[in-house]
Scaffold this motif. Structure first.
Motif, short mmCIF file in Angstrom:
data_model
loop_
_atom_site.label_atom_id
_atom_site.label_comp_id
_atom_site.label_asym_id
_atom_site.label_seq_id
_atom_site.Cartn_x
_atom_site.Cartn_y
_atom_site.Cartn_z
N THR A 533 0.83 -1.22 0.00
CA THR A 533 0.00 0.00 0.00
C THR A 533 0.86 1.26 0.00
N ARG A 534 2.06 1.20 -0.58
CA ARG A 534 2.88 2.41 -0.68
C ARG A 534 2.10 3.48 -1.44
N GLY A 535 2.26 4.71 -0.99
CA GLY A 535 1.48 5.79 -1.58
C GLY A 535 0.19 6.07 -0.86
N PHE A 536 -0.18 5.19 0.09
CA PHE A 536 -1.39 5.44 0.86
C PHE A 536 -1.10 6.41 1.99
N LEU A 537 -2.10 7.19 2.36
CA LEU A 537 -1.97 8.09 3.49
C LEU A 537 -1.82 7.28 4.77
N PRO A 538 -1.04 7.79 5.73
CA PRO A 538 -0.79 7.01 6.95
C PRO A 538 -2.01 6.98 7.86
N ASP A 539 -2.06 5.93 8.69
CA ASP A 539 -3.06 5.88 9.75
C ASP A 539 -2.72 6.94 10.78
N PRO A 540 -3.72 7.43 11.53
CA PRO A 540 -3.43 8.43 12.57
C PRO A 540 -2.57 7.85 13.68
N ASN A 541 -1.74 8.71 14.26
CA ASN A 541 -0.88 8.26 15.35
C ASN A 541 -1.64 8.08 16.65
N ASP A 542 -2.78 8.75 16.78
CA ASP A 542 -3.59 8.59 17.98
C ASP A 542 -4.95 8.02 17.59
N THR A 543 -5.86 7.99 18.52
CA THR A 543 -7.16 7.39 18.27
C THR A 543 -7.93 8.17 17.21
N PRO A 544 -8.42 7.51 16.17
CA PRO A 544 -9.16 8.23 15.13
C PRO A 544 -10.44 8.86 15.68
N THR A 545 -10.77 10.02 15.17
CA THR A 545 -12.02 10.70 15.50
C THR A 545 -12.60 11.27 14.23
N ALA A 546 -13.77 11.89 14.33
CA ALA A 546 -14.37 12.51 13.16
C ALA A 546 -13.48 13.61 12.62
N GLN A 547 -12.77 14.34 13.53
CA GLN A 547 -11.89 15.41 13.09
C GLN A 547 -10.51 14.87 12.67
N ASN A 548 -10.16 13.69 13.12
CA ASN A 548 -8.88 13.07 12.79
C ASN A 548 -9.14 11.63 12.33
N PRO A 549 -9.80 11.46 11.19
CA PRO A 549 -10.20 10.12 10.75
C PRO A 549 -9.02 9.32 10.24
N ASN A 550 -9.29 8.05 9.97
CA ASN A 550 -8.27 7.19 9.39
C ASN A 550 -8.23 7.43 7.88
N LEU A 551 -7.28 8.25 7.46
CA LEU A 551 -7.22 8.63 6.03
C LEU A 551 -6.84 7.44 5.16
N GLY A 552 -6.04 6.52 5.71
CA GLY A 552 -5.71 5.33 4.94
C GLY A 552 -6.94 4.48 4.65
N ASP A 553 -7.82 4.35 5.65
CA ASP A 553 -9.07 3.62 5.42
C ASP A 553 -9.90 4.32 4.35
N MET A 554 -9.97 5.63 4.43
CA MET A 554 -10.76 6.38 3.46
C MET A 554 -10.18 6.26 2.06
N GLN A 555 -8.85 6.22 1.97
CA GLN A 555 -8.23 6.06 0.66
C GLN A 555 -8.50 4.67 0.10
N MET A 556 -8.53 3.65 0.98
CA MET A 556 -8.79 2.29 0.51
C MET A 556 -10.16 2.17 -0.13
N VAL A 557 -11.13 2.96 0.33
CA VAL A 557 -12.47 2.93 -0.26
C VAL A 557 -12.40 3.25 -1.75
N LEU A 558 -11.47 4.12 -2.13
CA LEU A 558 -11.33 4.49 -3.53
C LEU A 558 -10.24 3.71 -4.26
N ASN A 559 -9.12 3.47 -3.60
CA ASN A 559 -7.95 2.95 -4.32
C ASN A 559 -7.72 1.45 -4.20
N TRP A 560 -8.62 0.71 -3.54
CA TRP A 560 -8.47 -0.74 -3.49
C TRP A 560 -8.37 -1.32 -4.90
#
Length: 606
Positions: A533-560
């Motif tokens: 998954t090189r090129g994917f945005l990193p997971d958050p360093n702390d607990t994900p929230t609505a303001q700090n979501p898991n961008l890697g998960d969101m990218q997987m929705v499109l780039n899988w």
């Protein structure tokens, strides 16, 4: 003599893709999918426009002599023996949004868990703020059954979706339009074709996040839907005089995410798991297991029962960073022989929380919380027993006969699926260990009272499926949407404290690299491994929230759909057909569109 008709494979596997074209499910363990026109192994996983091909499962009908339990079965073919056509009906659905939140082993009724009805707040319902039963019914993606073949029926049909849960005007990033399709092949057999792999939410711009849509947890994202599905396959045989004969034994189809390394086989496959259940719980092979115990005099067949275990581990070196010494050791296993096999390095089946230095180096059902800890994957009890018998020299001199063609179809479909760990998994989760789901070994129990539009919201909430499964009852246990779990389930830091997942020194384990690769090679001759998954945005360093979501998960929705497949290239396996441009061009959504409820409390695998 009377004839019994059965559909094979007993449990088939379709997979999602973005192309309108498809390949066929492999009919051998670790085989490449087949071209539907030629029957030959495919050479490309994408169409001419670069879109990812779907996977279609072919179902066939076999006839058996009811008076002969050893009858291998004869395939029923249209145009032969008075058979004019086969009328097929399939019914796929998705119940994820109306089911309980996935919380590792809680709710399973296994390993000491009391089950959903006794777990209280440990198993909250998904979308629990929606309490009206009619509104909750709308959360089920239920297109109803589709029929093809026979008089007056089409040769192809879509599982078209409609309703509030799939409102194209409100759902981001992808509206759901279908759960897949069915069609006839040139021989009148049924092809169940996977859906588009679309995932989206009607819950846009949650609670001042600044994002159009967010993902904050690997398994339970409120307001989200996806188009994976499951359900039964039934049939009627139409005779040349116009009469029809119902097929006695139906099948089941799982429509699930892609397998990105199709030629690599998991150490524990779904067939291995179901074989273990059949042997120990269903009297499948009394010579192997009876009266609650394995037969100490049982002789194993090396080729079918031992060789797969010895050869599968070496495949992980192409999809995980296991190191040179370990790779060489795994490569040597098939030649080592029973006297040199290091059984002391293999984790025993009951030792799910012990042995951080033992094999397999794969995560268990729950290495992420302290609720019903299950840190490490183990072999099944049957696998471990067979291996022990081989080491004791109890080996057949004459190999077992091969399975019948119908049984080979059953086994191949399941051998290309994950048999553990289940957190929750890829194709199925721990419900596969629930004996009540089976009508017979390797065959799921179909409910006798399925009403389109009124599928049960609660079937199985007592962990009892003795009255049968409905469409959507298998897939409902899986992550919502599947891409979030698919992104996070690469590797896992697991502590060496057997009583906790929070204390001790953490070691790196893998989830399902034969399905979802972790580290891969990109050239032949091979160079240095790189992240799949090189090129994917990193997971958050702390607990994900609505303001700090898991961008890697969101990218997987499109780039899988843009990730590379792992394919053999001589003696090595390398990544092919990766869409780097699309992955590198990804930008997370940032424009709010409308209000909505905040997402559920987060739980991350890392």
């Amino acid at each position: 003599m009377s004839t019994i008709y059965k559909i094979h494979p007993s449990i088939g596997v379709a997979r999602v893709g973005t192309s309108s074209s498809f390949y066929l499910t492999p009919e051998t363990a670790g085989g490449l999918p087949a071209d539907p026109n030629t029957g030959q192994p495919i050479t490309k996983f994408r169409d001419a426009d670069g879109k990812l091909l779907k996977q279609a499962q072919c179902f066939r009908v076999f006839a058996y002599d009811s008076s002969n339990p050893n009858d291998p079965g004869t395939e029923v073919k249209t145009g032969e023996n008075g058979v004019a056509a086969i009328e097929w009906t399939a019914y796929l659905a998705n119940k994820k949004a109306v089911w309980y939140k996935f919380e590792q082993l809680t709710g399973s009724g296994q390993e000491g868990d009391p089950g959903y009805l006794h777990n209280g707040s440990k198993n909250e319902l998904r979308n629990s703020l929606i309490t009206d039963p009619a509104k909750r019914q709308e959360l089920i993606l239920d297109p109803g059954p589709r029929t093809v073949g026979g008089a007056g029926n089409p040769t192809a049909a879509q599982f078209t979706l409609s309703g509030p849960a799939t409102d194209a005007g409100k759902m981001l990033p992808y509206p759901l339009t279908t759960l897949g399709s069915i069609q006839l092949d040139s021989n009148g057999n049924l092809l169940v074709v996977g859906a588009d792999g679309a995932s989206g939410t009607t819950n846009t711009n949650p609670a001042n996040s600044g994002y159009e849509y967010v993902l904050t947890t690997y398994a339970n994202n409120e307001g989200w839907f996806d188009d994976v599905a499951d359900g039964p396959v039934t049939a009627k045989i139409v005779l040349s005089d116009g009469t029809s004969v119902p097929v006695d034994v139906p099948a089941w189809c799982l429509s699930v995410p892609p397998k990105f390394a199709p030629e690599l086989v998991n150490l524990v496959t779904l067939h291995d798991l179901m074989f273990d259940i059949a042997v120990r719980e269903m009297n499948y092979d009394p010579a192997l297991y009876s009266n609650g115990a394995f037969n100490p005099d049982y002789q194993v067949d090396f080729n079918s029962q031992i060789a797969p275990f010895l050869t599968r581990p070496s495949g992980y070196q192409w999809v995980a960073d296991i190191g040179g010494f370990a790779a060489a050791s795994h490569d040597a296993l098939p030649q080592a022989g029973a006297m040199n096999f290091p059984l002391t390095l293999v984790r025993e089946p009951e030792a799910t929380n012990d042995g951080s230095t033992l094999m397999p180096r794969l995560a268990g059902d729950n290495p992420i919380t302290d609720e019903i800890i299950s840190k490490y994957l183990t072999l099944t009890q049957t696998q471990y027993f067979l291996l022990s018998q081989w080491m004791a020299g109890k080996v057949l001199t004459t190999p077992l006969p091969p399975p019948s063609p119908a049984a080979q179809l059953d086994q191949a479909a399941l051998d290309n699926c994950v048999g553990g760990a289940f957190c929750p998994g890829i194709e199925m989760t721990w419900v596969s260990r629930n004996t009540t789901i089976y009508a017979a070994p390797f065959r799921l129990r179909m409910s006798g009272s399925i009403t389109p539009g009124k599928l049960s919201q609660t079937n199985g909430n007592d962990n009892d499926y003795s009255k049968g499964l409905e469409p959507g009852d298998v897939i409902k246990y899986m992550a919502q949407p599947w891409q979030a779990d698919f992104n996070e389930c690469s590797n896992q830091n697991v502590t060496d404290d057997p009583t906790s997942n929070k204390n001790g020194t953490a070691s790196n384990f893998w989830w399902w690299p034969a399905e979802r690769p972790y580290y891969v090679y990109t050239t032949n001759p091979i160079g240095q491994q790189v992240a799949w998954t090189r090129g994917f945005l990193p997971d958050p360093n702390d607990t994900p929230t609505a303001q700090n979501p898991n961008l890697g998960d969101m990218q997987m929705v499109l780039n899988w759909k843009d990730l590379g497949f792992i394919k053999s290239a001589g003696s090595v396996f390398i990544e092919v057909e990766r869409n780097d441009a699309a992955i590198n061009a990804y930008q997370p959504p940032t424009i709010p569109t409308s209000g909505g409820a905040p997402p559920s409390p987060p739980l991350s695998k890392e």
